[in-house]
Write a protein that holds these residues in place. Structure first.
Motif, short mmCIF file in Angstrom:
data_model
loop_
_atom_site.label_atom_id
_atom_site.label_comp_id
_atom_site.label_asym_id
_atom_site.label_seq_id
_atom_site.Cartn_x
_atom_site.Cartn_y
_atom_site.Cartn_z
N ASN A 336 29.24 72.29 57.28
CA ASN A 336 28.37 71.15 57.55
C ASN A 336 27.22 71.21 56.56
N SER A 337 26.87 70.08 55.95
CA SER A 337 25.78 70.09 54.98
C SER A 337 24.45 70.42 55.66
N ALA A 338 24.37 70.24 56.97
CA ALA A 338 23.14 70.55 57.70
C ALA A 338 23.03 72.05 57.91
N SER A 339 21.81 72.49 58.23
CA SER A 339 21.58 73.90 58.55
C SER A 339 20.83 73.99 59.87
N PRO A 340 21.06 75.06 60.65
CA PRO A 340 20.40 75.16 61.95
C PRO A 340 18.91 75.47 61.78
N PRO A 341 18.04 74.85 62.58
CA PRO A 341 16.60 75.14 62.48
C PRO A 341 16.31 76.59 62.88
N LYS A 342 15.31 77.13 62.24
CA LYS A 342 14.99 78.52 62.46
C LYS A 342 13.62 78.65 63.12
N SER A 343 13.45 79.71 63.89
CA SER A 343 12.13 79.99 64.45
C SER A 343 11.98 81.50 64.59
N TYR A 344 10.78 81.91 64.98
CA TYR A 344 10.52 83.33 65.18
C TYR A 344 9.97 83.56 66.57
N ILE A 345 10.25 84.74 67.10
CA ILE A 345 9.69 85.12 68.40
C ILE A 345 8.16 85.11 68.25
N PHE A 398 32.23 64.71 65.02
CA PHE A 398 30.96 64.03 65.27
C PHE A 398 29.81 64.51 64.40
N PHE A 399 29.83 65.78 63.99
CA PHE A 399 28.70 66.27 63.19
C PHE A 399 28.58 65.49 61.88
N ARG A 400 29.72 64.94 61.40
CA ARG A 400 29.69 64.24 60.12
C ARG A 400 28.96 62.91 60.23
N LEU A 401 28.77 62.43 61.44
CA LEU A 401 28.15 61.12 61.62
C LEU A 401 26.63 61.17 61.56
N HIS A 402 26.06 62.36 61.56
CA HIS A 402 24.61 62.41 61.46
C HIS A 402 24.12 63.50 60.51
N SER A 403 24.92 63.76 59.45
CA SER A 403 24.42 64.62 58.38
C SER A 403 24.77 63.99 57.04
N ILE A 404 23.94 64.27 56.04
CA ILE A 404 24.09 63.63 54.73
C ILE A 404 25.05 64.45 53.89
N SER A 405 26.22 63.90 53.59
CA SER A 405 27.16 64.63 52.75
C SER A 405 28.06 63.67 51.99
N SER A 406 28.80 64.20 51.03
CA SER A 406 29.68 63.37 50.21
C SER A 406 31.11 63.39 50.75
N HIS A 407 31.31 64.00 51.90
CA HIS A 407 32.66 64.10 52.46
C HIS A 407 33.21 62.72 52.76
N PRO A 408 34.53 62.50 52.54
CA PRO A 408 35.10 61.16 52.80
C PRO A 408 34.92 60.67 54.23
N SER A 409 34.78 61.60 55.18
CA SER A 409 34.54 61.18 56.56
C SER A 409 33.07 61.23 56.96
#
Lengths: 526, 175
Positions: A336-345, A398-409
């Motif tokens: 997935n072109s997206a990455s998970p948000p990160k945080s710290y304790i 579904f993840f492809r519908l809300h991330s910016i990528s060049s994938h055909p789908s």
């Protein structure tokens, strides 16, 4: 070794690697050990005999299904020199755009956090945990004050980002010329034209029987429906994923759909899966997350207001709250072109041992997210099965519908495909709508982002999602969007404003998707 | 046979253009990149690897010396190899590419590189499937790689999202 041979052995090596960590591997090992008791297993020909046993007992088929599943989901291994980002998204400018978009979302969430003085996550006190456990099956009856919460973003915010995507290497000229795209999307991705789509979606052709067309009341069932159902039952008996995927291209009979989709997605409810779901439920009980409020708000705003889906409100909480806690979803970020948000304790900012992902599954829900789950509630009533199916649908499609990528789908390609189809095959309509300030994508975007959930009647939606699974592609969403415009072209040619155009296309609940698709692809004079 | 990367010097691109560079408005469609191998003993070139950036077609020419007395000659190893099937769209635009020795059609390999080893007979394959021992060695390699990655990973316990039972968070991080 030739290039193709080393490619294949690399793919095999990767798949073996993946499957080695799975339940299936453990089961196969157990079965192999157990089979040693059998008389037909001889020491001299141990390997062959066990292989034969696996074939006869159906375990080989399970392995085939697992391999097929891996091939469908994971991209082919890329060049050894390519870094992991390249696998997520090969084009640098798209990666950058996705990064900026994510930063905006994080800022938005952080400011909501500080403004409302609500922590991102907190451990529930024991009393609250007990209370939640008691009303687990009726969380919909809760009426928490959600007025201060706002969705992190809506589809139209995302559309603005896509409209502003530019390839720095693409010479477009500043002024409007024949080289600039007439539509909103300005990046030169490759999209299929109708001849290519006809080849790709060949089973939707006029000479092939379809559920959604050839099962209507006027058509005698002996002509197509009965035989199709019989074949469907046979496919289920064989338990073959690839065959099921091919089969649902012509639509799935209602009675068989739940099992067929589970077969295609390679979901079988093992005790381990039910236990895993229970573990997620425990995580929900123990920790309260800010995204939970976002989920509540989304469900209340969308699914609860929908005539078809309001009955499933409780199921939606049970699925989505657990989904947020599921760390196995993190593995899909590899492609997935997206990455998970990160945080710290708290108090450990910058210390890597205290770095965590937030939410645990890395997915921040947006306005309308719960509509991905709602239609599945018609098919699956057991929460852990419903959960597994949704999770697999999300990490495949579904993840492809809300991330910016060049994938055909990916959503960018779908938008460009929609606009190109409309411009090429309905140029007058496209020009007219553009002139009155009603760019077609502004209307169709929300349909595609939600995979038409909440816009079509449920039976029609399920017929559409049959084809998404059957073709392992989301391109059908763009084709349907164009087909809807084509269907209402006469009315649209008469409108003189964006609001009027939207009114013409506001209600899709009476549309029959398969005839629309078939006519647009196979019966329109071009 | 182990493979090593050969140090090379990649010069800047030079546009091939007809006419005066200053007055013509068109963008040149052909660029040339010179690659030299300074102070390297003759070697056998197996593979060229690079990252593409919007090049549609690639040709490779090498200059070979046959002997001390004849002048050096340019030989085309690869002509118009397609990197982007549709140059006006993004397909292949930023891909990582490897070109192998066997892709060069005329295989009299330039002598200044070395005397190439004659092609080995390919191992007969069963029904088009790769050789099992090769596959198992690949699996071993991948396994070793995974173990290495796992060893260096400071990852949380499998399935758990908290750190030692604590999930009390600050704000989201932007890095």
């Amino acid at each position: 070794m030739s290039q193709e041979e080393s490619d294949i052995s690399l793919i095999i090596a990767q798949i073996v690697q993946k499957l080695k960590g799975s339940n299936l591997y453990a089961q196969l090992e157990r079965q192999a050990w157990a089979s040693l008791q059998r008389p037909e297993i001889k020491l001299e020909s141990l390997k062959e005999d066990i292989k034969e046993f696996f074939k006869i007992s159906g375990w080989e088929k399970k392995l085939q299904n697992a391999v097929y599943s891996e091939l469908s989901v994971f991209p082919l291994p890329s060049h050894p020199a390519a870094p992991p980002e390249h696998l997520k998204e090969p084009l640098v400018y798209m990666r950058k755009a996705q990064g900026s978009w994510e930063k905006r979302i994080l800022k938005s969430l952080n400011s909501m956090c500080t403004e409302l003085s609500i922590p991102l996550a907190r451990k529930r006190p024991v009393g609250e945990q007990k209370e939640l456990l008691n009303k687990w099956n009726e969380m919909g009856t809760d009426e928490p004050d959600l007025s201060l919460f706002r969705p992190v973003y809506a589809p139209k915010d995302f559309l603005e980002v896509l409209i502003n995507l530019r390839n720095p290497n693409y010479e477009n000229g500043d002024s409007l010329s024949f080289r600039t795209h007439l539509g909103l999307i300005q990046v030169p991705l490759k999209v299929k034209d109708i001849p290519e789509l006809k080849e790709c979606f060949i089973e939707l052709g006029l000479n092939t029987g379809q559920l959604g067309i050839d099962d209507s009341t006027q058509v005698p069932p002996e002509l197509f429906e009965n035989e199709h159902v019989r074949i469907g039952q046979k496919v289920l008996a064989e338990q073959d994923s690839a065959a099921a995927q091919q089969y649902v291209r012509q639509g799935s009979p209602t009675a068989l759909r739940a099992e067929l989709w589970a077969l295609i997605l390679n979901i079988s409810s093992q005790p381990e899966d039910i236990l895993y779901y229970e573990q997620l439920k425990t995580n929900v009980i123990q920790h309260d997350l800010l995204v939970d409020s976002l989920i509540y708000k989304d469900v209340k705003l969308t699914a609860s207001n929908d005539d078809y889906y309001f009955v499933f409100e409780d199921y939606l909480y049970q699925v989505l709250l657990c989904f947020s806690r599921d760390t196995s979803v993190l593995s899909h970020f590899a492609y997935n072109s997206a990455s998970p948000p990160k945080s710290y304790i708290r108090g450990k900012l910058g210390l890597e041992e205290y770095a965590v992902f937030y939410p645990p599954n890395g997915v921040i829900p947006f306005h309308g997210f719960s509509m991905y789950v709602a239609p599945l509630c018609f098919l699956y009533h057991e929460p852990s099965k419903l959960y597994q199916i949704f999770r697999e649908m999300y990490v495949r499609f579904f993840f492809r519908l809300h991330s910016i990528s060049s994938h055909p789908s990916g959503i960018v390609s779908l938008c460009l495909l929609f606009e190109t189809l409309l411009q090429t095959y309905l140029p007058q309509l496209f020009y007219h709508l553009r002139e009155i300030g009603a760019q077609p994508l502004r209307i169709s975007f929300k349909w595609m982002v939600r995979a038409f959930s909440g816009y079509l009647a449920t039976d029609q939606l399920l017929l559409l999602w049959d084809r998404i699974l059957g073709y392992n592609s989301l391109e059908i969403l763009a084709v349907l969007a164009a087909a809807v415009f084509a269907f209402r072209a006469v009315n649209l040619m008469e409108v003189t404003s964006l609001a009027a155009a939207e009114a013409v296309l506001a209600d899709l609940s009476t549309l029959k998707v398969m005839p629309l698709l078939q006519i647009f692809l196979f019966a329109t004079v071009t | 046979m182990s493979r090593v990367s050969v140090p090379c010097h990649v010069k800047g691109t030079v546009a091939l253009q007809v006419g005066d560079v200053r007055t013509s408005h068109g963008r040149p469609g052909v660029l040339v990149i010179d690659v030299t191998f300074p102070s390297v003993a003759p070697f056998e070139l197996q593979e060229i690897t690079f990252k593409n950036y919007y090049t549609a077609f690639l040709s490779i020419r090498v200059r070979q010396h046959t002997s001390m007395h004849t002048p050096a000659k340019w030989v085309t190893c690869l002509r118009d190899h397609c990197l982007m099937p549709n140059p006006h769209s993004e397909e292949g635009a930023q891909d990582y590419v490897s070109l192998f020795k066997h892709q060069s059609p005329s295989m009299t390999f330039p002598k200044w590189l070395s005397h190439p080893v004659p092609c080995e007979q390919p191992v007969p394959l069963l029904e088009g499937l790769p050789d099992p021992s090769r596959v198992s060695s690949e699996v071993q390699q991948m396994w070793a790689l995974t173990e290495m990655i796992r060893a260096s990973h400071t990852s949380a316990r499998i399935g758990r999202f908290d750190v030692d039972g604590c999930y009390d968070l600050n704000l989201l991080s932007y890095t």
